[in-house]
Write a protein that holds these residues in place. Structure first.
Motif, PDB file in Angstrom:
ATOM      1  N   VAL A 148      43.554  32.289  44.893  1.00  0.00           N
ATOM      2  CA  VAL A 148      42.839  32.356  43.310  1.00  0.00           C
ATOM      3  C   VAL A 148      42.795  33.686  42.748  1.00  0.00           C
ATOM      4  CG1 VAL A 148      40.624  31.653  42.075  1.00  0.00           C
ATOM      5  CG2 VAL A 148      41.539  30.410  44.082  1.00  0.00           C
ATOM      6  N   SER A 149      42.626  34.927  43.435  1.00  0.00           N
ATOM      7  CA  SER A 149      42.250  36.014  43.225  1.00  0.00           C
ATOM      8  C   SER A 149      43.851  36.601  42.734  1.00  0.00           C
ATOM      9  CB  SER A 149      42.081  37.309  44.177  1.00  0.00           C
ATOM     10  OG  SER A 149      40.532  36.836  44.554  1.00  0.00           O
ATOM     11  N   ILE A 150      44.770  36.166  43.121  1.00  0.00           N
ATOM     12  CA  ILE A 150      46.164  36.523  42.732  1.00  0.00           C
ATOM     13  C   ILE A 150      46.425  35.651  41.668  1.00  0.00           C
ATOM     14  CG2 ILE A 150      48.496  36.261  43.194  1.00  0.00           C
ATOM     15  CD1 ILE A 150      47.819  36.925  46.146  1.00  0.00           C
ATOM     16  N   ALA A 151      45.990  34.567  41.456  1.00  0.00           N
ATOM     17  CA  ALA A 151      46.735  33.661  40.307  1.00  0.00           C
ATOM     18  C   ALA A 151      45.642  34.185  39.127  1.00  0.00           C
ATOM     19  CB  ALA A 151      46.089  31.941  40.695  1.00  0.00           C
TER      20      ALA A 151
ATOM     21  N   GLY B   2      38.558  33.366  34.876  1.00  0.00           N
ATOM     22  CA  GLY B   2      37.898  34.778  34.934  1.00  0.00           C
ATOM     23  C   GLY B   2      36.739  34.839  35.696  1.00  0.00           C
ATOM     24  N   PRO B   3      35.569  33.910  35.335  1.00  0.00           N
ATOM     25  CA  PRO B   3      34.417  34.084  36.078  1.00  0.00           C
ATOM     26  C   PRO B   3      34.398  33.385  37.482  1.00  0.00           C
ATOM     27  CG  PRO B   3      34.160  32.360  34.384  1.00  0.00           C
ATOM     28  CD  PRO B   3      35.455  33.083  34.011  1.00  0.00           C
ATOM     29  N   VAL B   4      35.004  32.477  37.515  1.00  0.00           N
ATOM     30  CA  VAL B   4      35.148  31.429  38.800  1.00  0.00           C
ATOM     31  C   VAL B   4      35.545  32.428  40.202  1.00  0.00           C
ATOM     32  CG1 VAL B   4      36.036  29.674  39.908  1.00  0.00           C
ATOM     33  CG2 VAL B   4      35.097  29.426  37.673  1.00  0.00           C
ATOM     34  N   ASN B   5      36.442  33.100  39.895  1.00  0.00           N
ATOM     35  CA  ASN B   5      37.217  33.886  40.929  1.00  0.00           C
ATOM     36  C   ASN B   5      36.369  34.371  42.109  1.00  0.00           C
ATOM     37  OD1 ASN B   5      39.146  35.548  42.443  1.00  0.00           O
ATOM     38  ND2 ASN B   5      38.770  37.142  40.968  1.00  0.00           N
ATOM     39  N   MET B   6      35.352  35.494  41.214  1.00  0.00           N
ATOM     40  CA  MET B   6      34.442  35.882  42.483  1.00  0.00           C
ATOM     41  C   MET B   6      33.391  35.075  42.876  1.00  0.00           C
ATOM     42  SD  MET B   6      35.912  39.058  42.790  1.00  0.00           S
ATOM     43  CE  MET B   6      34.797  39.695  43.980  1.00  0.00           C
ATOM     44  N   VAL B   7      32.929  34.038  42.127  1.00  0.00           N
ATOM     45  CA  VAL B   7      32.188  33.196  42.699  1.00  0.00           C
ATOM     46  C   VAL B   7      32.586  32.223  43.797  1.00  0.00           C
ATOM     47  CG1 VAL B   7      30.692  31.128  42.056  1.00  0.00           C
ATOM     48  CG2 VAL B   7      30.859  32.694  40.331  1.00  0.00           C
ATOM     49  N   LEU B   8      33.802  31.775  43.568  1.00  0.00           N
ATOM     50  CA  LEU B   8      34.553  31.271  44.687  1.00  0.00           C
ATOM     51  C   LEU B   8      34.417  32.104  46.090  1.00  0.00           C
ATOM     52  CD1 LEU B   8      35.942  28.588  45.241  1.00  0.00           C
ATOM     53  CD2 LEU B   8      38.011  29.678  44.802  1.00  0.00           C
ATOM     54  N   LEU B   9      34.988  33.404  45.935  1.00  0.00           N
ATOM     55  CA  LEU B   9      35.090  34.421  46.871  1.00  0.00           C
ATOM     56  C   LEU B   9      33.698  34.387  47.887  1.00  0.00           C
ATOM     57  CD1 LEU B   9      37.418  37.297  45.637  1.00  0.00           C
ATOM     58  CD2 LEU B   9      37.855  35.474  47.589  1.00  0.00           C
ATOM     59  N   SER B  10      32.528  34.439  46.947  1.00  0.00           N
ATOM     60  CA  SER B  10      31.158  34.450  47.613  1.00  0.00           C
ATOM     61  C   SER B  10      30.856  33.038  48.252  1.00  0.00           C
ATOM     62  CB  SER B  10      30.206  34.853  46.335  1.00  0.00           C
ATOM     63  OG  SER B  10      29.991  33.871  45.589  1.00  0.00           O
TER      64      SER B  10
ATOM     65  N   SER C  17      35.721  42.355  49.128  1.00  0.00           N
ATOM     66  CA  SER C  17      36.009  43.701  48.785  1.00  0.00           C
ATOM     67  C   SER C  17      37.780  43.467  48.761  1.00  0.00           C
ATOM     68  CB  SER C  17      35.659  44.640  49.750  1.00  0.00           C
ATOM     69  OG  SER C  17      34.230  44.635  49.842  1.00  0.00           O
ATOM     70  N   PHE C  18      38.227  43.084  49.737  1.00  0.00           N
ATOM     71  CA  PHE C  18      39.540  43.051  49.864  1.00  0.00           C
ATOM     72  C   PHE C  18      40.421  42.020  48.907  1.00  0.00           C
ATOM     73  CE2 PHE C  18      43.865  41.516  51.757  1.00  0.00           C
ATOM     74  CZ  PHE C  18      44.475  42.739  51.987  1.00  0.00           C
ATOM     75  N   GLY C  19      39.511  40.768  48.584  1.00  0.00           N
ATOM     76  CA  GLY C  19      39.971  39.859  47.524  1.00  0.00           C
ATOM     77  C   GLY C  19      40.042  40.674  46.059  1.00  0.00           C
ATOM     78  N   LEU C  20      38.856  41.625  45.826  1.00  0.00           N
ATOM     79  CA  LEU C  20      38.925  42.282  44.596  1.00  0.00           C
ATOM     80  C   LEU C  20      40.216  43.283  44.384  1.00  0.00           C
ATOM     81  CD1 LEU C  20      37.644  42.870  42.006  1.00  0.00           C
ATOM     82  CD2 LEU C  20      36.058  44.345  43.192  1.00  0.00           C
ATOM     83  N   PHE C  21      40.477  43.881  45.589  1.00  0.00           N
ATOM     84  CA  PHE C  21      41.453  44.833  45.856  1.00  0.00           C
ATOM     85  C   PHE C  21      43.010  44.301  45.446  1.00  0.00           C
ATOM     86  CE2 PHE C  21      45.037  46.224  48.668  1.00  0.00           C
ATOM     87  CZ  PHE C  21      45.261  47.556  48.091  1.00  0.00           C
ATOM     88  N   VAL C  22      43.139  43.021  45.838  1.00  0.00           N
ATOM     89  CA  VAL C  22      44.302  42.153  45.696  1.00  0.00           C
ATOM     90  C   VAL C  22      44.350  41.839  44.313  1.00  0.00           C
ATOM     91  CG1 VAL C  22      45.671  40.088  46.209  1.00  0.00           C
ATOM     92  CG2 VAL C  22      44.565  41.510  48.061  1.00  0.00           C
TER      93      VAL C  22
END
Length: 284
Positions: free
Chosen positions: A53-56, A157-165, A178-183
């Motif tokens: 999802v982060s890449i998408a 836009g907003p769901v990416n980091m919510v999903l990771l958490s 952290s790694f997801g944000l880096f990618v």
């Protein structure tokens, strides 16, 4: 209820020997980076979904749209710096407005529905933008850009980091986020720096057509793999990804309510009923 001192001591011994308290603490915690680079099958599936999802979020060309709006509008036939600035402000206002809509909807409609609507809308707007640039239709390009910003801001836009958490366990969450944000930012930089080369190779309309294909792929990925995480426990998330690993179907066919931790709750209720807090303990 009155218990003797012997009964109270026996109850305490039973509790200390129960599965709830008998598990010893590990001598040393395994490094989260080690877990990330050498994951279990379940953690690997979590990483595929979360990082996917982060890449998408960035592979659909969002950074190219933001950075190169004046060039895109020029390719669509918009003349004059004043008109470009005016339309740029309009597109930015549209994005800001729908960020608020996304924040309002993310806890009401859920993560998965917003991602599906967002990726589908982005794909449609990118194909429309490619057509507008190809046909030199300024109105079509402006409407497509506004629609792109709206669908992006309300979903991926907003769901990416919510999903990771919400999908990673506590011991892996901070490192994985952290790694997801880096990618995410790495893909963002690659898209932004390569967009002009891609547009020269494929033409401006061809580049957005290619981004549209990527957005369609993102929709399919979300449909198959991304679950609804709203209000779900970490145990439910773990069992859901374990079902994907075991070939238990895709996200649209699996309800996370099927994965309640019933055994743990039954053990706890049993121990609680057997060893309730006494109102009085006879003193020897």
């Amino acid at each position: 209820m009155v218990m003797s001192a012997e009964e109270a001591e026996a109850c305490i011994e039973d509790l200390q020997g129960s599965p709830l308290t008998a598990t010893p603490r590990p001598a040393a915690r395994e490094s989260p980076w080690k877990k990330l680079w050498n994951p279990t099958k379940v953690h690997r599936m979590m990483m595929i979904v979360g990082f996917g999802v982060s890449i998408a979020q960035q592979a659909n060309g969002s950074e190219a749209v933001v950075y190169y709006i004046p060039k895109i509008m020029a390719s669509a036939g918009v003349k004059g710096d004043a008109d470009k600035l005016k339309f740029n402000i309009l597109i930015g206002a549209c994005r800001a407005a729908f960020i608020g809509v996304g924040c309002y909807c993310v806890d009401r409609l859920g993560r998965r529905p917003l991602l599906l609507v967002s990726t589908a809308g982005i794909a449609g707007c990118l194909f429309a933008l490619a057509l507008g640039v190809w046909a030199q239709s300024a109105a079509g390009a402006i409407i497509s850009l506004c629609g792109f910003m709206a669908f992006y801001s309300v979903g991926v836009g907003p769901v990416n980091m919510v999903l990771l958490s919400e999908i990673f366990p506590y011991g892996l969450r901070a490192t994985a986020m952290s790694f997801g944000l880096f990618v995410n930012r790495l893909v963002s930089g690659l898209v932004a720096t390569s967009f002009l080369s891609i547009s020269e190779l494929l033409s401006m309309s061809g580049a957005f057509g290619a981004f549209g294909v990527i957005a369609v792929s993102s929709f399919v990925f979300v449909w198959i793999y991304v679950p609804e995480t709203k209000g779900k426990s970490l145990e439910e998330m773990h069992d859901f990804f374990a079902s994907l690993v075991d070939g238990g179907g895709s996200a649209e066919h699996v309800e996370l309510e099927d994965f309640d931790d019933v055994e743990f709750e039954d053990d706890f209720d049993k121990l609680s009923s057997e060893c309730r807090t006494p109102t009085h303990v006879a003193m020897m």
